[in-house]
Design a protein around this motif. Structure first.
Motif, PDB file in Angstrom:
ATOM      1  N   ALA A  43       0.815  -1.220   0.000  1.00  0.00           N
ATOM      2  CA  ALA A  43       0.000   0.000   0.000  1.00  0.00           C
ATOM      3  C   ALA A  43       0.851   1.273   0.000  1.00  0.00           C
ATOM      4  N   LYS A  66      -9.621  -5.369   8.718  1.00  0.00           N
ATOM      5  CA  LYS A  66     -10.486  -6.288   7.999  1.00  0.00           C
ATOM      6  C   LYS A  66      -9.738  -7.078   6.924  1.00  0.00           C
ATOM      7  N   TYR A 108     -17.528   9.578   1.637  1.00  0.00           N
ATOM      8  CA  TYR A 108     -17.562   8.132   1.413  1.00  0.00           C
ATOM      9  C   TYR A 108     -18.597   7.440   2.280  1.00  0.00           C
ATOM     10  N   MET A 149      -5.397   3.310  -4.362  1.00  0.00           N
ATOM     11  CA  MET A 149      -4.183   3.540  -3.557  1.00  0.00           C
ATOM     12  C   MET A 149      -3.704   2.238  -2.911  1.00  0.00           C
ATOM     13  N   ARG A 150      -4.289   1.117  -3.322  1.00  0.00           N
ATOM     14  CA  ARG A 150      -3.802  -0.218  -2.945  1.00  0.00           C
ATOM     15  C   ARG A 150      -3.902  -0.529  -1.460  1.00  0.00           C
ATOM     16  N   CYS A 151      -4.962  -0.008  -0.842  1.00  0.00           N
ATOM     17  CA  CYS A 151      -5.129  -0.267   0.584  1.00  0.00           C
ATOM     18  C   CYS A 151      -5.592  -1.696   0.846  1.00  0.00           C
ATOM     19  N   GLY A 152      -6.181  -2.322  -0.159  1.00  0.00           N
ATOM     20  CA  GLY A 152      -6.629  -3.707   0.024  1.00  0.00           C
ATOM     21  C   GLY A 152      -7.974  -3.849   0.721  1.00  0.00           C
ATOM     22  N   PHE A 153      -8.665  -2.723   0.983  1.00  0.00           N
ATOM     23  CA  PHE A 153      -9.949  -2.811   1.687  1.00  0.00           C
ATOM     24  C   PHE A 153     -11.003  -3.583   0.884  1.00  0.00           C
ATOM     25  N   ARG A 180      -7.841  -5.342  -6.268  1.00  0.00           N
ATOM     26  CA  ARG A 180      -6.572  -4.604  -6.257  1.00  0.00           C
ATOM     27  C   ARG A 180      -5.599  -5.208  -7.268  1.00  0.00           C
ATOM     28  N   CYS A 199     -14.894   0.531  -1.317  1.00  0.00           N
ATOM     29  CA  CYS A 199     -13.640   1.239  -1.628  1.00  0.00           C
ATOM     30  C   CYS A 199     -13.726   2.682  -1.151  1.00  0.00           C
ATOM     31  N   PRO A 200     -12.983   3.019  -0.098  1.00  0.00           N
ATOM     32  CA  PRO A 200     -13.060   4.388   0.414  1.00  0.00           C
ATOM     33  C   PRO A 200     -12.573   5.420  -0.600  1.00  0.00           C
TER      34      PRO A 200
END
Ligand SMILES: Cc1cc2nc3c(=O)[nH]c(=O)nc-3n(C[C@H](O)[C@H](O)[C@H](O)COP(=O)(O)OP(=O)(O)OC[C@H]3O[C@@H](n4cnc5c(N)ncnc54)[C@H](O)[C@@H]3O)c2cc1C
Ligand code: SF4
Ligand code: SF4
Lengths: 466, 480
Positions: free
Chosen positions: A33, A137, A264, B31-35, B54, B91-92
């Motif tokens: 990330a 999560k 969001y 942004m590749r947060c993976g959420f 992602r 996705c935020p």
């Protein structure tokens, strides 16, 4: 030895289903990330047991092939970027909860278990595992341990380190060590558990962990304190702690962050407010009620325009989830979000916030600031665009000033995200030359061939070839 | 040219198409947060980063940036994606994955030789069948013949059925009984709201309605009551819904009438184009979009009602689909703003205050339609309606928001993953053991039926569309 020879040996050890070298697989394990960081590994391997990890490490040590352990790749310091190529080791097959010991209040887990799964699993049994990084999560416990991650509840309950009782790890020579155990006390020699926690995959590969659990607090209350300006919010944080109240959570969001998060999450955050504090307390009902009353009074005295209590657990949860989304939500404004992790003593939080804003203005940047205010751990996040080179350069300069300021105030360059590749150049600022020497000595003793996550923590000044 | 050279040329062409048609800002916004990973069905099943949102975005970006060619692996990964868009609401950063996927698939489709199977399925679906109402009726007619003539029984009995590929074999088990061609051809165009003659008996502490006056039984209810309607709405019939699932369409319109709506069902409307769009056949999708905008724009309605999440989600995206055609922008926007799911329109029109819902006591659960939930952002309304039915004990299904594997023609092209997903789904269903699984989209309905068959639970539970279930409850409620 050539990559294909290493590959053959790995296939012999694990089977071909678990050793990959397609362009596709190498690409999707080339990033984490961290903005702007990407490097291709040669191979991606997926061990299923401690023994398989041993086999892999032995092959890599013999062939001097770098190994990068990877959980879910959510770290923000380039920790899982294979900057020197080699093998990426993933733990998606080692994702089992091994044992819940209700007599000793411990939980034994494999490294690939998702943090939230642990939290939900133990809470169903009225037990509590407090460390809750915002990424919980999807983050893995192996990643949490290796970064010593903090979370929203860190103020009262501490960080991941405080809940790791024992570890099983494979060392660079392929040997397994077991540190600690299901023990409340243990002073047999150096504390190797603590050495491995936060070691970012540079000292050993963690293949099992014994976690400490505590009883689940009886009740919980959540409030949102709203401020016209940031300063008053920061002063409230110091005032609450000075009054000897330690809330579970004290999270800070500035106006720019409030706006993106609300955009969001739609949870009713006041988008015209200068800043908010999300404050929680848990424990016995009388204590929670008493503390919350005192907190509300202090916030109001320090200038909060209102202090609202969440009406239900659903509402409180929505607020927490919204806060957790803050970093990713910043990317709604501009594509590249570069966040920092500077941490100062709690009493200096107001001063740090002011300095951040001055530095931001000086370099003409856009910023969202949020973070674990109660821990003195802020995440000033610059919003930029990697394609704008001039601005990227100003961001870098601004960060150097922020680091310098944090250290001047008695703080550190990273509170919880780790050094990785990103902050390696600055590590010496914090720990000095002698600190670097000690750390290097430890690294060399345990990993003489430098195969475990090379290029992280320590900064190698490269010869500039023109 | 050697085969390899041909492939290489094809890949270079696809890459060029990526560079021309993918939205660079959208790629950068991840942004590749993976959420999004825990929401993605293919990630949940494979635990492979490559099969995650992602990962797919990273692959698209690598191709776009010229870092890799869209080789077979990359293409297979795009094919494996269900297009369920569960990655979007979580996705935020607000990455519009669905648009990227559509652009990427479009780039592949335009430049690629397809396999024979895929070609056949696609040609049948996109050129010959769905855009053509008459053909849809004919095919549905054949299925009806097959069902009515006893051929189905014969095929099942003799084992001749085993000759069909598994995907088809499964399909023919679960298709609903099809109505006659006459009914399919003569669709009502205008329906008036009905005013239920209800008396509120407050004394019992519960409202009771007398629906005697409502002419619900009449085939196409044309009650002409003097009072004014709550809303004037148009009905988007949908090609599959208006043939194979005609009775569900009738139920939908009846419910709208009972809720006090006047209903217009313009006969010039066409297929929504979703199947085309999701498979990269964008030109076909645009034509259909224009036909639909024309069909609905002068009707002066408050809402355009859909009863298939898959169609609805594509309709609300028409403004994006037509973004490069300025003369359509305003018209598309006006159209999009009116699209609503039946469940939302019923609640808005006060359906629950007007109609008593009751059914024999049973456990019920709801499987979300991915597109209804993730794109139309409708997930509460169907649940609210179900919970309002007397006799229904509602249980929330674990992972109700995770795709069942139907996903348009996905279950025909990606049988293995589709089966894994439906089996996963049925494990969660088994934990509840409901008598009824309610869905809000025809594809989901068929897939849930398939799931029930695969799990051997035909005697224990049924899968129904929300509209059919509600109408049944309304009719039963009238009697109580
Ligand atoms: C939106 C967002 C919010 C975040 N919020 C927080 C927060 O509140 N608090 C916080 O502290 N962090 C936070 N982080 C950072 C990150 O999520 C944490 O560092 C997390 O612990 C990483 O877990 P992971 O499974 O993704 O590990 P990875 O990123 O995969 O790995 C992290 C490090 O651990 C090493 N590693 C992983 N597994 C092993 C193993 N089995 N053995 C040895 N080494 C291993 C890797 O080599 C790497 O150095 C956040 C990140 C994002 C994107
Ligand atoms: S949640 Fe959004 S920003 Fe985060 S990885 Fe997924 S698509 Fe990218
Ligand atoms: S559309 Fe569905 S299957 Fe495809 S990446 Fe998103 S969540 Fe996964």
């Amino acid at each position: 030895m050539s990559v294909s020879a290493v590959k053959e040996r790995l296939i012999a050890a694990l089977g071909s289903d678990y050793v990959h070298d397609s362009h596709e697989m190498r690409l999707v394990y080339s990033y984490d990330a961290t903005p702007g960081m990407q490097a291709m590994p040669d191979l991606v391997v997926m061990p299923g047991s401690t023994e398989e990890v041993q086999a892999i490490v032995r092959i890599c040590n013999e062939t001097k092939t770098p190994i990068v352990a990877r959980g879910s790749g959510t770290n923000l310091s380039g920790g899982t970027c294979p900057v020197e190529a080699g093998v990426v080791l993933t733990f998606q097959r080692m994702n089992q909860i091994v044992e819940l010991d209700e007599e000793n209040l411990t939980l034994t887990v494999q490294p690939g278990v998702i943090t939230q799964e642990i939290i939900e699993y133990v809470e169903a049994k009225e037990l509590f595992y407090p460390p809750d990084p915002s990424s919980m999560k999807i983050s893995t416990i192996g990643g949490n341990i290796s970064e010593n991650s903090g979370g929203l509840r860190g103020l009262k309950y501490g960080v991941t380190r405080d809940y790791v009782l024992g570890l099983t790890a494979v060392l660079a020579n392929g040997e397994v060590i077991k540190t600690g155990g299901k023990l409340a006390k243990d002073v047999a020699g150096y504390d190797l558990t603590r050495l491995l926690v936060g070691s970012e995959g540079t000292l050993g590969i963690i293949t099992e962990a014994i976690l400490k659990l505590i009883p689940l607090p009886e009740t919980k209350q959540t409030v949102l304190a709203i401020y016209e300006d940031i300063d008053k919010a920061a002063q409230s944080v110091s005032a609450i702690i000075a009054n000897k109240i330690i809330p579970t959570t004290m999270e800070f969001l500035d106006q720019a962050t409030i706006k993106v998060v609300e955009d969001y999450a739609h949870v009713g955050l006041p988008t015209d407010a200068g800043a908010v504090l999300l404050i929680e307390q848990d424990g016995a009902p009388e204590v929670v009620a008493r503390d919350m009353e005192a907190i509300t009074k202090l916030c109001t005295e320090m200038g909060a325009t209102s202090v609202k209590r969440a009406g239900s657990e659903e509402e409180a949860n929505a607020l927490r989830s919204a806060r957790r989304a803050a970093l990713s939500a910043c990317a709604r404004l501009k594509p590249t979000t570069i966040l920092e992790d500077a941490t100062v003593p709690r009493s200096k939080i107001a001063e740090m916030v002011r300095a951040i804003n001055e530095i931001t203005a000086k370099y003409q940047l856009d910023i969202c600031t949020f973070g674990h205010a109660g821990d003195g751990n802020l995440h000033p996040t610059f919003l930029t665009d990697a394609r704008n080179k001039a601005e990227m350069h100003r961001v870098e300069q601004a960060f150097e000033e922020i680091f310098a300021k944090a250290i001047e105030l008695g703080g550190t360059i990273t509170g919880e995200h780790g050094v990785g590749a990103m902050k390696a150049p600055y590590l010496e600022w914090k720990i000095g030359e002698s600190g670097i020497q000690v750390m290097r000595a430890i690294k060399t003793a345990l990993d003489p061939n430098n195969i475990l996550n090379p290029g992280k923590l320590f900064f190698e000044k490269k010869e500039v070839v023109s | 040219m050697t085969r390899e050279a041909v492939k290489e040329k094809e890949r270079t062409a696809i890459q060029k198409a990526f560079q021309e048609s993918l939205d660079e800002d959208e790629l950068m916004n991840c942004m590749r947060c993976g959420f999004c990973l825990p929401a993605c069905p293919t990630y949940l099943e494979t635990k492979s980063e490559a099969a995650s949102p992602r990962g797919r975005i990273a692959l698209m970006k690598a191709v776009y940036d010229g870092k890799m060619l869209p080789d077979d692996d990359v293409q297979a990964q795009l094919d494996l994606c269900l297009g369920c868009r569960a990655c979007e609401p979580v996705c935020p950063s607000g990455v519009k994955y669905g648009h990227l996927l559509e652009q990427a698939r479009g780039a592949v489709t335009r430049n690629k030789k397809q396999s024979l199977k895929e070609k056949a399925v696609r040609r049948l679906a996109f050129k010959d069948l769905f855009p053509n109402k008459k053909r849809m009726r004919q095919v549905s007619g054949l299925i009806r013949l097959y069902q009515k003539s006893g051929l189905q029984k014969l095929a099942e009995g003799t084992g001749a059925i085993k000759l069909l590929p598994e995907g088809m074999r499964n399909m023919q088990h679960i298709l609903p009984p099809v109505v006659s061609a006459r009914l399919m051809k003569h669709r009502p165009e205008q329906l008036k709201h009905v005013v239920p003659h209800y008396q509120v008996s407050v004394s019992k502490g519960q409202r009771q309605y007398d629906l005697q006056a409502a002419t619900v039984e009449q085939e196409h209810m044309a009650s002409t009551q003097a009072s004014s309607p709550v809303k004037r709405v148009a009905f988007f019939a949908g090609c599959l819904m208006d043939t194979m699932f005609l009775t569900t369409n009738d139920a939908t319109m009846k419910l709208l009438q009972m809720a006090g709506c006047d209903v217009v069902n313009p006969q010039t409307q066409a297929c929504c184009g979703a199947l085309h769009g999701h498979s990269g056949e964008l030109a076909g999708a645009r034509d259909l979009a224009k036909r639909n905008i024309q069909a609905f724009e002068d009707l002066q309605v408050d809402a355009i009602v859909t009863n298939a999440g898959g169609c609805g989600a594509f309709l609300v995206d028409y403004d994006h689909l037509l973004k490069d055609e300025p003369e359509w922008a305003e018209r598309a926007k006006a159209f999009v703003e009116k699209i609503k799911d039946i469940s939302v329109v019923l609640l808005e029109s006060g359906f629950l205050d007007k109609v008593q819902l009751s059914l024999p006591s049973q456990k019920v659960t709801f499987q979300d339609s991915c597109h209804l939930r993730n794109v139309m952002k409708t997930s509460e309304a169907p649940r609210t309606l179900l919970k309002a039915i007397e006799g229904v004990e509602y249980h929330e299904l674990k992972e109700a928001g995770v795709c069942c594997g139907s996903a348009g023609i996905y279950n025909l092209l990606q049988e293995e993953m589709a089966n894994q997903l439906i089996d996963r789904k049925m494990r969660h269903v088994q934990a509840i053991q409901p008598q009824t699984i309610v869905t809000a989209n025809p594809g989901c309905l068929l897939q849930m039926k398939l799931g029930i068959t695969r799990a051997g639970l035909e005697d224990q539970m049924q899968a129904v569309h929300l509209a059919d279930f509600l109408l049944e409850a309304a009719e039963a409620g009238r009697g109580s």
